[in-house]
Design an enzyme around this catalytic site. Structure first.
Site, PDB file in Angstrom:
ATOM      1  N   CYS A 131       0.812  -1.213   0.000  1.00 49.62           N
ATOM      2  CA  CYS A 131       0.000   0.000   0.000  1.00 49.62           C
ATOM      3  C   CYS A 131       0.841   1.256   0.000  1.00 49.62           C
ATOM      4  CB  CYS A 131      -0.900   0.062   1.232  1.00 49.62           C
ATOM      5  SG  CYS A 131      -2.089  -1.261   1.333  1.00 49.62           S
ATOM      6  N   ASN A 163      -0.616   1.391   5.733  1.00 51.51           N
ATOM      7  CA  ASN A 163       0.349   0.628   4.939  1.00 51.51           C
ATOM      8  C   ASN A 163       1.107  -0.297   5.874  1.00 51.51           C
ATOM      9  OD1 ASN A 163       3.583   1.352   3.486  1.00 51.51           O
ATOM     10  ND2 ASN A 163       2.240  -0.342   3.045  1.00 51.51           N
ATOM     11  N   GLY A 164       1.172  -1.557   5.511  1.00 55.48           N
ATOM     12  CA  GLY A 164       1.878  -2.525   6.351  1.00 55.48           C
ATOM     13  C   GLY A 164       0.987  -3.716   6.598  1.00 55.48           C
ATOM     14  N   GLY A 189       0.510   0.254  -5.177  1.00 53.77           N
ATOM     15  CA  GLY A 189      -0.764  -0.452  -5.152  1.00 53.77           C
ATOM     16  C   GLY A 189      -1.603  -0.065  -6.345  1.00 53.77           C
ATOM     17  N   TYR A 224      13.666  -3.046  -4.130  1.00 62.47           N
ATOM     18  CA  TYR A 224      12.662  -3.255  -5.171  1.00 62.47           C
ATOM     19  C   TYR A 224      11.456  -2.317  -5.110  1.00 62.47           C
ATOM     20  CZ  TYR A 224       8.555  -5.282  -7.407  1.00 62.47           C
ATOM     21  OH  TYR A 224       7.418  -5.452  -8.142  1.00 62.47           O
TER      22      TYR A 224
HETATM   23  P1  AMP Z   1       9.544 -14.312  -9.677  1.00 63.52           P
HETATM   24  O1  AMP Z   1       9.219 -14.379 -11.120  1.00 63.52           O
HETATM   25  O2  AMP Z   1       8.460 -14.891  -8.840  1.00 63.52           O
HETATM   26  O3  AMP Z   1      10.879 -14.879  -9.347  1.00 63.52           O
HETATM   27  O4  AMP Z   1       9.570 -12.775  -9.285  1.00 63.52           O
HETATM   28  C1  AMP Z   1      10.719 -12.013  -9.514  1.00 63.52           C
HETATM   29  C2  AMP Z   1      10.376 -10.722 -10.172  1.00 63.52           C
HETATM   30  O5  AMP Z   1       9.341 -10.089  -9.467  1.00 63.52           O
HETATM   31  C3  AMP Z   1      11.560  -9.783 -10.183  1.00 63.52           C
HETATM   32  O6  AMP Z   1      11.663  -9.258 -11.487  1.00 63.52           O
HETATM   33  C4  AMP Z   1      11.231  -8.707  -9.181  1.00 63.52           C
HETATM   34  O7  AMP Z   1      11.542  -7.421  -9.696  1.00 63.52           O
HETATM   35  C5  AMP Z   1       9.748  -8.811  -8.986  1.00 63.52           C
HETATM   36  N1  AMP Z   1       9.374  -8.791  -7.557  1.00 63.52           N
HETATM   37  C6  AMP Z   1      10.124  -9.025  -6.484  1.00 63.52           C
HETATM   38  N2  AMP Z   1       9.401  -8.962  -5.356  1.00 63.52           N
HETATM   39  C7  AMP Z   1       8.151  -8.690  -5.734  1.00 63.52           C
HETATM   40  C8  AMP Z   1       6.932  -8.505  -5.033  1.00 63.52           C
HETATM   41  N3  AMP Z   1       6.871  -8.605  -3.717  1.00 63.52           N
HETATM   42  N4  AMP Z   1       5.846  -8.229  -5.777  1.00 63.52           N
HETATM   43  C9  AMP Z   1       5.890  -8.126  -7.102  1.00 63.52           C
HETATM   44  N5  AMP Z   1       6.997  -8.308  -7.814  1.00 63.52           N
HETATM   45  C10 AMP Z   1       8.117  -8.592  -7.143  1.00 63.52           C
END
Ligand code: AMP
Length: 471
Positions: A5, A108-109, A34, A248
């Site tokens: 959020c 948020n959290g 979000g 990220y």
């Molecule tokens: P995955 O395909 O499941 O390994 O997700 C990795 C990709 O998702 C990377 O390109 C990250 O930039 C992105 N990512 C990492 N953490 C999150 C998150 N919590 N929510 C959405 N995307 C994420």
């Protein structure tokens, strides 16, 4: 249920016109936090008005509904939730009539004791419309035995466990506070005579507000007609700002704890290059979150940086897709290779993280299909081995590839020629904050706020190795 959020709050002493428009633009800047629903609640001294809907900020609001949100104080919220809880009932702010008058809350959290609190409140005869923590907080305030609003608020806060950066308005006061560990960010700024609060500084920039400072861990800031005041409502020596915000989640133009997120990500890439050097022809980043680290990697390694993958900007983050099948398709929809740039090349591809391994596996395939001779994957953070219970949407350990496979196992799974993850030590150095002041739970399993057993039990069923048979 976990939420991603963004929150915003504003109080204008001179009753600045079009305050809701400022909230709108601030939420627009926080859209990356979000994308499922957005809302604004505004107060004018006598009442609170609310507008919230599913959709992106610019789909939710228009001139007309913003005009109806008149007042001299307002809060706003953008939300992204895991599937299943993606319903309007969970949109925020939450407005509730209490014995103190109406209040609006945006959060948020993620609280780790929501279930216990809900059971306690249900025992007192309360029912809930949605599943958000904000509703629980509003219910705690509303049923408090305290006679003064601020006392009821503080008594309710003391029952919360977990991560919370919250903004609340009553008819004529704005409150902002962070949990004792300060896990999620929240900053304070000023534009003309108005004080503003936002999850990230990029929201201050867009409305021309000056950054004043961050709201401290365990601090409550109140803005009312007499001015601004602050108090420490809960003292904790252990500050634990989420490091994943730096890696990220936060926008690169934001400043967190005095460090510009973009520069931090470039530094992460530089450390990565010195820890995992490779002989290659070009460095590319996975757009957009992997790009700053790729630039840092290229700078340090002296391997030319280039564009090799083009992102379709109109496709949301692939995580939003519910099933594995759609998720895999999602990466294809999102990224297209530049064949001529990649053909015959030894490519280093940098991303910020691997969660399930879906994207990286797809990306290696895309790059190979486009003619890359070698694909070397580099990750600008350590392996993610623990789920986040504090508001970053990560899957259970069963789905976290690094909780279940060795690095070599992951390399094989994604089919890269080599794979290198940044070490925890270098990550801390790049972020530039003391190790004791950040939350590293997703990387080292050390949770700064205790996680109740019922939340971890599912996660812990899957210990290292178990999944390797399955994958
Ligand atoms: P995955 O395909 O499941 O390994 O997700 C990795 C990709 O998702 C990377 O390109 C990250 O930039 C992105 N990512 C990492 N953490 C999150 C998150 N919590 N929510 C959405 N995307 C994420």
């Amino acid at each position: 249920m976990r939420d991603f959020c963004g929150v915003f709050g504003i109080y204008s002493f001179s009753r600045k016109p079009e305050l809701a428009k400022l909230a709108y633009f601030a939420l627009f800047a926080l859209q990356h936090r979000g994308q499922e629903c957005a809302g604004i609640a505004a107060a004018d001294g006598t009442d609170i008005k609310l507008f919230k809907k599913m959709g992106l900020v610019n789909q939710v609001f228009n001139e007309e509904n913003l005009k109806n949100l008149d007042g001299h104080l307002a809060i706003g919220h953008v939300r992204y939730s895991t599937t299943g809880s993606s319903v309007i009932e969970n949109a925020q702010p939450v407005v509730m009539d209490t014995k103190f008058g109406p209040i609006a809350i945006a959060h948020n959290g993620n609280l780790v004791n929501t279930d216990d609190l809900k059971n306690e409140l249900k025992g007192r005869g309360l029912s809930f419309i949605g599943t958000t923590d904000s509703e629980v907080i509003a219910a705690l305030i509303s049923t408090s035995k305290e006679e003064v609003f601020e006392q009821a608020l503080l008594a309710s806060l003391s029952k919360l466990q977990g991560a919370f950066s919250i903004v609340i308005i009553t008819r004529d006061k704005l409150f902002a506070f962070r949990d004792p560990q300060g896990i999620r960010p929240l900053c304070l700024g000023k534009v003309d005579d108005a004080y503003v609060f936002a999850s990230e500084t990029c929201a201050l920039d867009i409305i021309g507000a000056r950054f004043l400072r961050e709201v401290g861990n365990g601090e409550m800031v109140v803005v009312e007609k007499e001015g601004l005041r602050s108090k420490t409502w809960s003292f904790s020596e252990r500050e634990a700002m989420c490091i994943f915000e730096h890696i990220y989640f936060a926008r690169p133009d934001s400043v967190l704890h005095g460090h510009n997120v973009y520069q931090t990500r470039v530094a992460l890439g530089k450390y990565l290059a010195s820890e995992y050097p490779v002989d290659a022809d070009m460095v590319i980043g996975v757009p957009e979150s992997g790009v700053p680290a790729a630039i840092g990697f290229a700078e340090e390694s002296k391997i030319p940086y280039g564009e090799g993958l083009i992102k379709n900007r109109y496709v949301g983050r692939t995580f939003i897709q519910p099933s594995q099948e759609i998720r895999e398709l999602g990466v294809r929809l999102k990224l297209n290779p530049i064949g001529d740039a990649l053909r015959g090349k030894k490519v280093v591809v940098v991303d910020d993280s691997i969660v399930r391994g879906t994207s990286s596996r797809q990306i290696v395939k895309i790059l190979r299909d486009a003619g890359a001779r070698e694909v070397h994957f580099r990750i600008s953070s350590p392996p993610i081995i623990g789920s986040c219970f504090y508001g970053i949407d990560t899957p259970t350990r069963a789905e976290l590839i690094a909780a279940n496979l060795s690095i070599e196992g992951i390399r094989k799974y994604i089919d890269a020629d080599t794979l290198g993850y940044l070490s925890v030590k270098s990550m801390i150095r790049a972020v530039g904050l003391p190790e004791e002041s950040v939350c590293l739970a997703c990387f080292n399993g050390n949770y700064p706020v205790r996680i109740p057993e019922k939340l971890t039990s599912l996660n812990l069923l899957f210990d290292k190795g178990v999944m390797s048979d399955v994958m």
